[in-house]
Every structure is written in C-alpha cells, then in structure tokens.
Design an enzyme around this catalytic site. Structure first.
Site, PDB file in Angstrom:
ATOM      1  N   TRP A 123       0.843  -1.202   0.000  1.00  0.00           N
ATOM      2  CA  TRP A 123       0.000   0.000   0.000  1.00  0.00           C
ATOM      3  C   TRP A 123       0.879   1.252   0.000  1.00  0.00           C
ATOM      4  O   TRP A 123       0.797   2.098  -0.885  1.00  0.00           O
ATOM      5  CB  TRP A 123      -0.933  -0.023   1.207  1.00  0.00           C
ATOM      6  CG  TRP A 123      -1.798   1.210   1.358  1.00  0.00           C
ATOM      7  CD1 TRP A 123      -1.974   2.216   0.437  1.00  0.00           C
ATOM      8  CD2 TRP A 123      -2.620   1.556   2.473  1.00  0.00           C
ATOM      9  NE1 TRP A 123      -2.856   3.162   0.919  1.00  0.00           N
ATOM     10  CE2 TRP A 123      -3.260   2.781   2.165  1.00  0.00           C
ATOM     11  CE3 TRP A 123      -2.877   0.957   3.705  1.00  0.00           C
ATOM     12  CZ2 TRP A 123      -4.141   3.405   3.052  1.00  0.00           C
ATOM     13  CZ3 TRP A 123      -3.750   1.567   4.575  1.00  0.00           C
ATOM     14  CH2 TRP A 123      -4.383   2.786   4.257  1.00  0.00           C
ATOM     15  N   TYR A 151      -3.806   1.561  -4.872  1.00  0.00           N
ATOM     16  CA  TYR A 151      -2.605   1.998  -4.160  1.00  0.00           C
ATOM     17  C   TYR A 151      -1.727   2.822  -5.110  1.00  0.00           C
ATOM     18  O   TYR A 151      -0.947   2.281  -5.883  1.00  0.00           O
ATOM     19  CB  TYR A 151      -1.802   0.808  -3.633  1.00  0.00           C
ATOM     20  CG  TYR A 151      -2.512  -0.085  -2.637  1.00  0.00           C
ATOM     21  CD1 TYR A 151      -3.628   0.362  -1.929  1.00  0.00           C
ATOM     22  CD2 TYR A 151      -2.071  -1.387  -2.402  1.00  0.00           C
ATOM     23  CE1 TYR A 151      -4.274  -0.461  -1.022  1.00  0.00           C
ATOM     24  CE2 TYR A 151      -2.709  -2.207  -1.484  1.00  0.00           C
ATOM     25  CZ  TYR A 151      -3.811  -1.751  -0.803  1.00  0.00           C
ATOM     26  OH  TYR A 151      -4.452  -2.566   0.102  1.00  0.00           O
TER      27      TYR A 151
END
Length: 327
Positions: free
Chosen positions: A21, A57
């Site tokens: 992430w 992300y």
C-alpha cells in the site's frame, strides 16, 4: 520463512507477506520508487515470496513498482496478490471517499464490482504487473450496487481464461462469503486484525476457521502504531491519512504505549523489535494464515521478514494474550 497454503488450494504464500500500500505513495506520502523496489527485492531475498498490492494503491503506481521489482524473479517463485473493485477513474457504484492521488490531484473513489469493470481492471493490472496471470484476485471492498453473483461470475471467467489462479475477498462478512461461494470457491478473506483491533475475531475469523478459508491479516502493526515509534505529539507529514484516525489520537496512543511497555521485555529476550514480536504473535493466532506487513525501504522489509525467526513459548504467548485481552 514459513509457507502456508491458502484455504484448500495448492497456492503457498509466505507467512509474512509484503503489503504494498505505502509503496504506491497514496495516503502515506511515500514516493521514493527506488526505495520501494529495493524493499521488495530485499524482502524476496530473505524468503518473502508473496506481495499484496492493489490498483488503488497510488492509482496504479504500486502495481507498476511491483512489476518492476519482480522482473528478475522466476515467476513461479513469487505470488502476486492483487485486488479489484475500487475505481478512481469511473463514477459508478458505492461512493467510498474523496482523496488525492499520488500526484496531489483531487479524486473521488468508488467501490464498484460490475462484470465489465472487473474484466477491464484485470487487464490493466496484468499490464502494470508485467505478468500474464494473478495468483490471488480479491475484491477490495463489498459493492452494494452489484449483485455478488455477477461479481464472481466475472472472476470465474478470468479463472477459466487462466488470467487468475484463485479468488479471495477483502472485508467480507461470513454472510457475504456464503453468497459469493454460490458461484465459485474462495480461498481467503483479507481483513483488519491486530492486537488493538480484533473486532473480526469472534464472527468472521471463526467462520473462516470452520469453512477452511485463510485469513490474511492486514494492518497487523495498526499502520505503525504497534511499532512503539508513535508517541503523543507525533507529527505526521502533510497528507498522511493516519493523523485523523481515532487510534492515532493522543489518549489512544498513550494507552497503546503503556501496553507495549508490558510486552517489550519479551521482545528483548528474543533480541527482537516490538514490531517483530507483534508480527510473530499475529501469525500464531488461531485462524490467521499470514500477516501483511508494509515496508517503505529494504531495512524495514528485512526486519519484518525476520519476525519468523522468533520462537515464542506457550507461556510467552499466554502472557501476551492475557495483556491483549485486558487492553
């Protein structure tokens, strides 16, 4: 490293899996692509063969970085876990949030898992990742605007085409898993789980144990809170999403650090950091198959991976469990 099978599949993943992430920069203000690539490579060097990413992300950036990092790897020696169902380029589905992309531009994010959208997302992910198949394809969040069977009929089609090996879900309840499995078998559910957030344990984790679904625990370090490096008055960089979260307000931070001080002696006995102890405890919990740990650089990645070398006794686990239960 320890490797564990997902559900009833033959797919084996590393017990400590790299979560990418922060790699994409989105919501973390981390933009050093070179460091991100090095973190993935260093992690792989010490046995972390699995990487969890998602299109959202960094609006594709994380998947691109993962693709760049694994170019020199044998494809059958790395497991790519990615997701679908969060669109920043299409206003359709459940509105999720207003945000900013990794370049600072305002965006609106929607949770959408319509059939054609999934087919499109998969093609884009394959291009960014530089591969012709995804090991585990997961819906990122439930989408109330699309029937669950429509969503997983699309995933089934991708499996039949060889573009996806296995299907999983994220943030699904036991009931939603049951509905999805009317269409195809699922191997995993990715849900938030850590020492200070165990709300999923009684129902969702129990269901996964009973029905042989692996639990992929995300935020096992509660976004850095359980490293012991966050303190009252900690200053987050502008754009860091943690600043406004309840668990990062002074009172909760202080309470957490008191708790961490109590388990720190166990970490010290094993010449380990708090984060390593927390990760090892996480993958020892009933029903938890793997811990998804983020890393901004190679040093953090290797430190996370080395959590696997801590051997906690039954007495130490009970001590930690008792403290967690009274938190």
């Amino acid at each position: 490293m320890n490797y564990r099978k997902l559900g009833c599949s033959e797919l084996e993943v590393s017990a400590i899996t790299l979560r990418a992430w922060a790699t994409g920069g989105w919501m973390w203000k981390s933009k050093d692509r070179k460091e991100a690539v090095e973190a993935i490579k260093a992690s792989h060097d010490v046995g972390v063969t699995s990487i969890d990413t998602a299109p959202i992300y960094g609006q594709g950036a994380s998947e691109e970085i993962v693709g760049e990092a694994i170019k020199g790897f044998s494809r059958d020696k790395v497991q790519i876990l990615t997701k679908f169902g969060m669109r920043w380029d299409l206003e359709k589905g459940d509105f999720a949030m207003k945000s900013y992309d990794h370049n600072g531009n305002a965006i609106e994010v929607y949770k959408y898992a319509g059939k054609e959208s999934i087919i499109y997302e998969c093609e884009q992910s394959l291009k960014r990742l530089g591969t012709d198949y995804i090991d585990l394809y997961q819906i990122h969040w439930p989408d109330s605007t699309t029937p669950i069977d429509e969503t997983f009929e699309a995933v089934l089609k991708l499996i039949e085409q060889g573009k996806v090996r296995f299907a999983g879900v994220c943030n699904y309840t036991a009931s939603q898993i049951q509905q999805a499995e009317r269409t195809l078998p699922l191997v995993s559910n990715q849900i938030p789980f850590n020492m200070v957030n165990r709300t999923v344990e009684s129902e969702t984790v129990s269901y996964c144990i009973d029905h042989n679904k692996s639990v992929l625990a995300y935020s096992p370090l509660e976004r850095g809170l359980l490293t012991g490096e966050i303190h009252s008055g900690y200053e987050f960089k502008p754009g860091d999403h943690r600043a406004s979260l309840p668990h990062f307000q002074p009172q909760f931070v202080e309470k957490t650090n008191v708790f961490l001080d109590k388990i720190k002696p166990i970490a010290e006995q094993h010449n380990a950091s708090l984060s390593q102890l927390v990760l090892r405890w996480t993958i020892e919990r009933p029903g938890i198959t793997i811990a998804l740990a983020g890393a901004r650089n190679a040093e953090q990645a290797v430190q996370n991976a080395n959590a696997i070398h801590i051997n906690l006794s039954k007495e130490e686990l009970k001590t930690i469990d008792d403290l967690v239960n009274t938190f």
